[in-house]
Enzyme design. Structure first.
Site, PDB file in Angstrom:
ATOM      1  N   GLY A   7       0.838  -1.191   0.000  1.00 23.02           N
ATOM      2  CA  GLY A   7       0.000   0.000   0.000  1.00 23.02           C
ATOM      3  C   GLY A   7       0.867   1.233   0.000  1.00 23.02           C
ATOM      4  CG  ASP A  28      -6.158   4.245   6.573  1.00 24.19           C
ATOM      5  OD1 ASP A  28      -7.076   4.768   5.913  1.00 24.19           O
ATOM      6  OD2 ASP A  28      -5.259   3.546   6.068  1.00 24.19           O
TER       7      ASP A  28
END
Length: 470
Positions: free
Chosen positions: A37, A151
């Site tokens: 990511g 997140d």
């Protein structure tokens, strides 16, 4: 369809990272790269000393050369590693070797909520709310320890096969914040589609920011899409700031009004208009299901025959807990089922035990995978007064009000008082910051405590004997 690994993926080729495969990092042997990511690359690794697989998240190499980052990393990683909760992925270790900064986590060989939504598009209301309650439980633990996730999104929610949810990546965003310019709109660490207005504009965040993000995840689960989309992060952030939540999508998806109201409050633009704590949110979600006449779905509890529901069995097939009519009396047999938890007899048309509130629809026995010396699952038993209650190897909440798995009505018991769960062969008890405390053998506990057979537990003034049984 082939199942994705339970870690977020994104395009990117990093030869240095790929070169780690097959190498040894500290005491871990890197087996394969399983995800990548914007903030890290994830590997599956083997730990020979404990004969187990782990997930290792390796942060970008250039950060290791920044002394400010290294200090922040150590501070935040230590804080996150102290989080012990059934709905949080456990951090095993962290460190820095040869300019490689890494975090070692529990390895979960299953999928994520993102995978589930990709395959199914949207979830049923009870299933979606069940996942959000579990996520909120994990967030509540983190928030009580002054840790904000930053997140919250489907890709950071791992799902085991039994429906148990685990939150991952706690603290990663904060670890990287110090190395990123967050002053411009849309540049905050996180995922714009799920990011709160204050986080998207680089303002200071608190637990209510996570609650907003969780509300967007719930919206996605029940409608099959996120509420705000655009071609670039900046435009998405502006929509989060200014555009009203498209409630018409909730209504077209037949979301019950009570659940819709909870989603709208979770995603309020101003933090003060949202639920102020994850605990408050959990109560609201639980009440919304009850008002909507819905319950959290689980397969039928093992040990209860579905054939007993809706039709009476033959006399020679009646189990011991079914009353038999007298010969020639003309009476119908009363079919009952015994409650696993307290042993009380209940009619088969009931969803909950009338004595202890045990939910017959939950397949909690599916969690009983750890066997004792006798070859049977190790269960917990609490003896309170003249009654005994058994518990499967999953998570049990204990408190004074409905919505808890075990309700103890004493006036010194808090609404959500404590949590009991099983992990790796042991039973654990955690106080949920109750007003009058949880004591084990007359010592108040402030951190999760491993229990031993014969321990005396006090929930406020209510005392219970803890036993391990097969």
């Amino acid at each position: 369809m082939q199942q994705d690994n339970p870690y977020s993926r994104s395009a990117g080729n990093n030869d240095d990272m790929n070169a780690l495969v097959g190498k040894t990092l500290d005491k871990f042997i890197i087996r394969e790269r399983i995800g990548a990511g914007g903030m890290a690359t994830v590997f599956k690794a083997y730990q020979p000393t404990l004969d187990r697989y782990v997930a290792i998240k390796v942060l970008p190499a250039y950060h290791a050369r920044d002394p400010v980052f290294v200090q922040r990393f150590v501070r935040e990683a230590r804080a996150v590693a102290k989080l012990t909760h059934p709905n949080i992925v456990q951090i095993h270790d962290f460190g820095e070797v040869d300019n490689i900064t890494f975090i070692v986590m529990e390895y979960v060989d299953s999928g994520t909520l993102k995978d589930r939504l990709r395959q199914q598009q949207r979830l049923s209301i009870p299933e979606a709310v069940s996942y959000m309650i579990q996520a909120a439980e994990g967030l509540d633990c983190a928030h009580r320890n002054n840790i904000i996730h930053r997140d919250v999104k489907p890709a950071n929610m791992l799902l085991r096969k039994d429906g148990h949810l685990l939150l991952s990546d706690f603290g990663i965003a904060k670890i990287l914040e110090g190395t990123t310019n967050l002053t411009r709109v849309g540049t905050g660490i996180g995922t714009p589609q799920y990011m709160s207005p204050e986080q998207g504009t680089g303002m200071q965040v608190d637990p209510r920011s996570d609650i907003y993000s969780l509300g967007i995840v719930l919206f996605h689960c029940v409608t099959g899409r996120v509420p705000f989309t655009a071609d670039n992060p900046l435009t998405i952030t502006v929509k989060h700031l200014n555009d009203p939540l498209p409630v018409e999508l909730l209504r077209s998806a037949a979301v019950p009004p009570a659940v819709e109201q909870v989603i709208v409050k979770m995603t309020a633009k101003a933090p003060q208009d949202r639920y102020q704590t994850a605990e408050e949110l959990i109560e609201a979600l639980t009440n919304a299901l009850a008002v909507s006449h819905l319950s959290i779905p689980r397969p039928w509890r093992s040990g209860i025959s579905p054939g007993l529901i809706g039709s009476a069995p033959q006399a020679d097939q009646l189990p011991p807990n079914v009353s038999r009519p007298l010969p020639g009396s003309g009476e119908q047999a009363e079919v009952t089922i015994s409650c696993f938890r307290c042993g009380a007899a209940n009619r088969t048309d009931l969803h909950y035990c009338t004595t202890c509130g045990y939910d017959f629809s939950k397949n909690r026995a599916a969690n009983d995978t750890y066997l004792g010396p006798g070859g049977r699952p190790l269960l917990a038993l609490l003896r309170i007064g003249n009654r005994s209650y058994r518990f499967h190897q999953d998570v049990t909440t204990i408190g004074r009000t409905n919505g808890n798995d075990l309700v103890i009505s004493g006036r010194t018991v808090s609404r959500r008082h404590a949590r009991l769960w099983f992990h790796d062969g042991h039973w654990y008890l955690e106080d949920l910051q109750s007003a009058n405390g949880t004591l084990v053998n007359n010592v108040r506990i402030y951190q999760p405590r491993m229990l031993n057979d014969g321990d005396i537990i006090s929930f406020g003034d209510e005392t219970a004997l803890f036993k391990v049984v097969e």
